[in-house]
Design an enzyme around this catalytic site. Sequence first.
Site, PDB file in Angstrom:
ATOM      1  N   LYS A   1     -69.004 103.421 -50.100  1.00 29.75           N
ATOM      2  CA  LYS A   1     -68.996 104.868 -50.327  1.00 29.75           C
ATOM      3  C   LYS A   1     -70.377 105.489 -50.060  1.00 29.75           C
ATOM      4  O   LYS A   1     -70.466 106.613 -49.566  1.00 29.75           O
ATOM      5  CB  LYS A   1     -68.514 105.176 -51.751  1.00 29.75           C
TER       6      LYS A   1
ATOM      7  N   SER B   1     -67.694 109.023 -53.259  1.00 31.52           N
ATOM      8  CA  SER B   1     -67.370 108.690 -54.653  1.00 31.52           C
ATOM      9  C   SER B   1     -68.668 108.803 -55.445  1.00 31.52           C
ATOM     10  O   SER B   1     -69.763 108.654 -54.874  1.00 31.52           O
ATOM     11  CB  SER B   1     -66.856 107.254 -54.751  1.00 31.52           C
TER      12      SER B   1
ATOM     13  N   TYR C   1     -67.537  98.220 -53.095  1.00 34.37           N
ATOM     14  CA  TYR C   1     -67.003  99.586 -53.104  1.00 34.37           C
ATOM     15  C   TYR C   1     -68.140 100.602 -53.071  1.00 34.37           C
ATOM     16  O   TYR C   1     -68.124 101.556 -52.282  1.00 34.37           O
ATOM     17  CB  TYR C   1     -66.121  99.797 -54.341  1.00 34.37           C
TER      18      TYR C   1
HETATM   19  N1  LIG Z   1     -59.128 108.049 -58.123  1.00 34.76           N
HETATM   20  C1  LIG Z   1     -60.436 108.011 -58.360  1.00 34.76           C
HETATM   21  O1  LIG Z   1     -60.885 107.933 -59.513  1.00 34.76           O
HETATM   22  C2  LIG Z   1     -61.413 108.106 -57.212  1.00 34.76           C
HETATM   23  C3  LIG Z   1     -62.782 108.304 -57.527  1.00 34.76           C
HETATM   24  C4  LIG Z   1     -63.701 108.404 -56.492  1.00 34.76           C
HETATM   25  C5  LIG Z   1     -63.283 108.313 -55.178  1.00 34.76           C
HETATM   26  N2  LIG Z   1     -61.952 108.113 -54.909  1.00 34.76           N
HETATM   27  C6  LIG Z   1     -61.568 108.021 -53.498  1.00 34.76           C
HETATM   28  O2  LIG Z   1     -60.559 108.984 -53.221  1.00 34.76           O
HETATM   29  C7  LIG Z   1     -59.734 108.515 -52.145  1.00 34.76           C
HETATM   30  C8  LIG Z   1     -58.281 108.573 -52.575  1.00 34.76           C
HETATM   31  O3  LIG Z   1     -58.120 107.692 -53.654  1.00 34.76           O
HETATM   32  P1  LIG Z   1     -56.893 107.749 -54.665  1.00 34.76           P
HETATM   33  O4  LIG Z   1     -57.469 107.548 -56.015  1.00 34.76           O
HETATM   34  O5  LIG Z   1     -56.025 108.913 -54.401  1.00 34.76           O
HETATM   35  O6  LIG Z   1     -56.152 106.370 -54.269  1.00 34.76           O
HETATM   36  P2  LIG Z   1     -54.603 106.004 -54.079  1.00 34.76           P
HETATM   37  O7  LIG Z   1     -54.572 104.521 -54.007  1.00 34.76           O
HETATM   38  O8  LIG Z   1     -53.757 106.695 -55.090  1.00 34.76           O
HETATM   39  O9  LIG Z   1     -54.268 106.641 -52.649  1.00 34.76           O
HETATM   40  C9  LIG Z   1     -54.844 106.112 -51.487  1.00 34.76           C
HETATM   41  C10 LIG Z   1     -53.863 106.301 -50.335  1.00 34.76           C
HETATM   42  O10 LIG Z   1     -54.483 105.753 -49.165  1.00 34.76           O
HETATM   43  C11 LIG Z   1     -53.533 104.962 -48.482  1.00 34.76           C
HETATM   44  N3  LIG Z   1     -54.214 103.913 -47.709  1.00 34.76           N
HETATM   45  C12 LIG Z   1     -54.812 102.783 -48.200  1.00 34.76           C
HETATM   46  N4  LIG Z   1     -55.278 102.042 -47.194  1.00 34.76           N
HETATM   47  C13 LIG Z   1     -54.992 102.711 -46.055  1.00 34.76           C
HETATM   48  C14 LIG Z   1     -55.200 102.436 -44.686  1.00 34.76           C
HETATM   49  N5  LIG Z   1     -55.789 101.293 -44.273  1.00 34.76           N
HETATM   50  N6  LIG Z   1     -54.767 103.338 -43.762  1.00 34.76           N
HETATM   51  C15 LIG Z   1     -54.158 104.473 -44.156  1.00 34.76           C
HETATM   52  N7  LIG Z   1     -53.902 104.778 -45.438  1.00 34.76           N
HETATM   53  C16 LIG Z   1     -54.324 103.907 -46.383  1.00 34.76           C
HETATM   54  C17 LIG Z   1     -52.646 104.379 -49.564  1.00 34.76           C
HETATM   55  O11 LIG Z   1     -51.384 103.964 -49.040  1.00 34.76           O
HETATM   56  C18 LIG Z   1     -52.543 105.552 -50.527  1.00 34.76           C
HETATM   57  O12 LIG Z   1     -51.460 106.408 -50.224  1.00 34.76           O
HETATM   58  C19 LIG Z   1     -60.235 107.099 -51.820  1.00 34.76           C
HETATM   59  O13 LIG Z   1     -61.135 107.150 -50.731  1.00 34.76           O
HETATM   60  C20 LIG Z   1     -60.966 106.695 -53.083  1.00 34.76           C
HETATM   61  O14 LIG Z   1     -61.941 105.710 -52.876  1.00 34.76           O
HETATM   62  C21 LIG Z   1     -61.027 108.011 -55.888  1.00 34.76           C
END
Ligand SMILES: NC(=O)c1ccc[n+]([C@@H]2O[C@H](COP(=O)([O-])OP(=O)(O)OC[C@H]3O[C@@H](n4cnc5c(N)ncnc54)[C@H](O)[C@@H]3O)[C@@H](O)[C@H]2O)c1
Length: 252
Positions: free
Chosen positions: A166, A148, A162
């Site tokens: 990351k 991230s 968080y």
């Molecule tokens: N959306 C953003 O702005 C953003 C920015 C930087 C990094 N990220 C990273 O991208 C990745 C995806 O995030 P997102 O925004 O799509 O989130 P999201 O919450 O939409 O999707 C995350 C998915 O992971 C699953 N999940 C959660 N805990 C779990 C576990 N213990 N075992 C298996 N599955 C699990 C959830 O059920 C969900 O389907 C994450 O690692 C997040 O930290 C997201």
Amino acid sequence: MILDRFKLNGKKALVTGAGRGIGRGLAQALAEAGADVAIVDLIAENAEKTAAEINRATGRRTIAVSCDISNAESVNAMVEKVIAEFGRLDIAVNNAGISIPIKGILDVSADEWKKQMDVNLNGTWNCLKAEAKVMIPNGYGKIINTGSICGHVIWPDPQLPYSVSKAAVIHMTRAAAAELIKHGIRVNCISPGVTKVADLFPEVVDVFFKTAPIDRFGSPADHQGAVVYLASEVSDFMVGQELVLDGGYTIM
Ligand SMILES: NC(=O)c1ccc[n+]([C@@H]2O[C@H](COP(=O)([O-])OP(=O)(O)OC[C@H]3O[C@@H](n4cnc5c(N)ncnc54)[C@H](O)[C@@H]3O)[C@@H](O)[C@H]2O)c1
């Protein structure tokens, strides 16, 4: 031909957290590029739905696997199921992650700290270990972690746990890459900036727009090309690196 070298025909992949959000988009991209994909998620119903949708849209084989990445036994069983169904594993995208609510150091409970680390850090570790174990005998593999921008820069609103989780994933990527390249396994990561998903904290949007030089936030589609690149042979000389997809937030 260069575009042919991006193709993933015949490859077997898994994406964690693929039931929705960024992971769903990444799984769709790998399938569009020709891979069969295991849709791994904590929420079985979302995994099933996404697997069926991606199979319908791309014609690629998909399987749904429910798994809690924070539990090593669950992760080992998930990888065993992928091998039982697909025969091998070529590409693993460790995308699943969570963010505890934004709050200051004194307000973060011990349970919240543990939960944050159990999923983002220990969960990625559990996956990396189980995936490397089945890729090593093949002498080749692609592991793509999800960092991230918060693993690089400090977000103005407090989210120390968080950010630390990351930063650790990004450094785990480097350390794992250095160790696993002798087995032909390339470990790299992507680091998204603010990306529109269902549960995005609304407070991050204003902070992002105040600094980012781009005038929009990201969508899961913005991360698809990077993952196909890192999953394909085109990126075979890239080892332990990070692709930051953030609309320029971290250059400011
Ligand atoms: N959306 C953003 O702005 C953003 C920015 C930087 C990094 N990220 C990273 O991208 C990745 C995806 O995030 P997102 O925004 O799509 O989130 P999201 O919450 O939409 O999707 C995350 C998915 O992971 C699953 N999940 C959660 N805990 C779990 C576990 N213990 N075992 C298996 N599955 C699990 C959830 O059920 C969900 O389907 C994450 O690692 C997040 O930290 C997201």
